[in-house]
Design a protein around this motif. Structure first.
Motif, PDB file in Angstrom:
ATOM      1  N   TRP A   1       0.838  -1.207   0.000  1.00 14.05           N
ATOM      2  CA  TRP A   1       0.000   0.000   0.000  1.00 14.05           C
ATOM      3  C   TRP A   1       0.867   1.249   0.000  1.00 14.05           C
ATOM      4  N   ILE A   2       1.957   1.202   0.736  1.00 12.68           N
ATOM      5  CA  ILE A   2       2.935   2.284   0.698  1.00 12.68           C
ATOM      6  C   ILE A   2       3.749   2.088  -0.571  1.00 12.68           C
ATOM      7  N   LEU A   3       3.682   3.045  -1.465  1.00  9.39           N
ATOM      8  CA  LEU A   3       4.196   2.845  -2.816  1.00  9.39           C
ATOM      9  C   LEU A   3       5.700   2.606  -2.855  1.00  9.39           C
ATOM     10  N   SER A   4       6.409   3.030  -1.853  1.00  8.99           N
ATOM     11  CA  SER A   4       7.856   2.833  -1.861  1.00  8.99           C
ATOM     12  C   SER A   4       8.232   1.469  -1.327  1.00  8.99           C
TER      13      SER A   4
ATOM     14  N   PHE B   1      13.713  -4.583 -13.549  1.00  2.03           N
ATOM     15  CA  PHE B   1      12.260  -4.454 -13.511  1.00  2.03           C
ATOM     16  C   PHE B   1      11.861  -3.463 -12.431  1.00  2.03           C
ATOM     17  N   THR B   2      10.761  -2.767 -12.678  1.00  2.00           N
ATOM     18  CA  THR B   2      10.210  -1.835 -11.691  1.00  2.00           C
ATOM     19  C   THR B   2       8.707  -2.032 -11.601  1.00  2.00           C
ATOM     20  N   ILE B   3       8.246  -2.261 -10.387  1.00  2.00           N
ATOM     21  CA  ILE B   3       6.812  -2.388 -10.148  1.00  2.00           C
ATOM     22  C   ILE B   3       6.291  -1.056  -9.624  1.00  2.00           C
ATOM     23  N   SER B   4       5.102  -0.688 -10.067  1.00  2.00           N
ATOM     24  CA  SER B   4       4.482   0.549  -9.597  1.00  2.00           C
ATOM     25  C   SER B   4       2.965   0.364  -9.632  1.00  2.00           C
TER      26      SER B   4
END
Length: 124
Positions: A53-56, A68-71
């Motif tokens: 839930w905390i995007l970081s 890879f990067t998840i967002s």
């Protein structure tokens, strides 16, 4: 009814990039961790990345870390997986999944809902 719909897969040459998207409906998206898993032919499904839930708050498999990067965009009920520097060994069906809690999770058993998967093929 909960639905997770992945898109963005395809065929790409080694070194290329793809961005996967997963649109969620029927659940309280912003209160769920989200994850990406993949399954290559003849292999078990494996964890790729997760976001809380905390995007970081993100975690990655060692095999994809740095590439890879998840967002996520909670306003759009969508989670993304940006995949750069793709390798032939990244070839797999990629699945998104919705977790039980807000904490990011790396194990399949912590996910209640799954998409149908999208094929990613990386040619050498």
């Amino acid at each position: 009814q909960v639905q997770l719909v992945e898109s963005g897969g395809g065929l790409v040459q080694a070194g290329g990039s793809l961005r996967l998207s997963c649109l969620a409906s029927g659940l309280s998206f912003s209160s769920k961790s989200m994850g990406w898993f993949r399954q290559a032919p003849g292999k078990e499904r494996e964890f790729v990345a997760t976001i809380g839930w905390i995007l970081s708050n993100t975690f990655y498999a060692d095999s994809v870390k740095g590439r890879f990067t998840i967002s996520r965009d909670n306003a759009k009920n969508t989670v993304y997986l940006q995949m750069n520097s793709l390798k032939p060994e990244d070839t797999a069906v990629y699945y998104c999944a919705a977790g039980r809690t807000i904490r990011p999770q790396t194990t399949e058993s912590q996910y209640d809902y799954w998409g149908q998967g999208t094929q990613v093929t990386v040619s050498s």
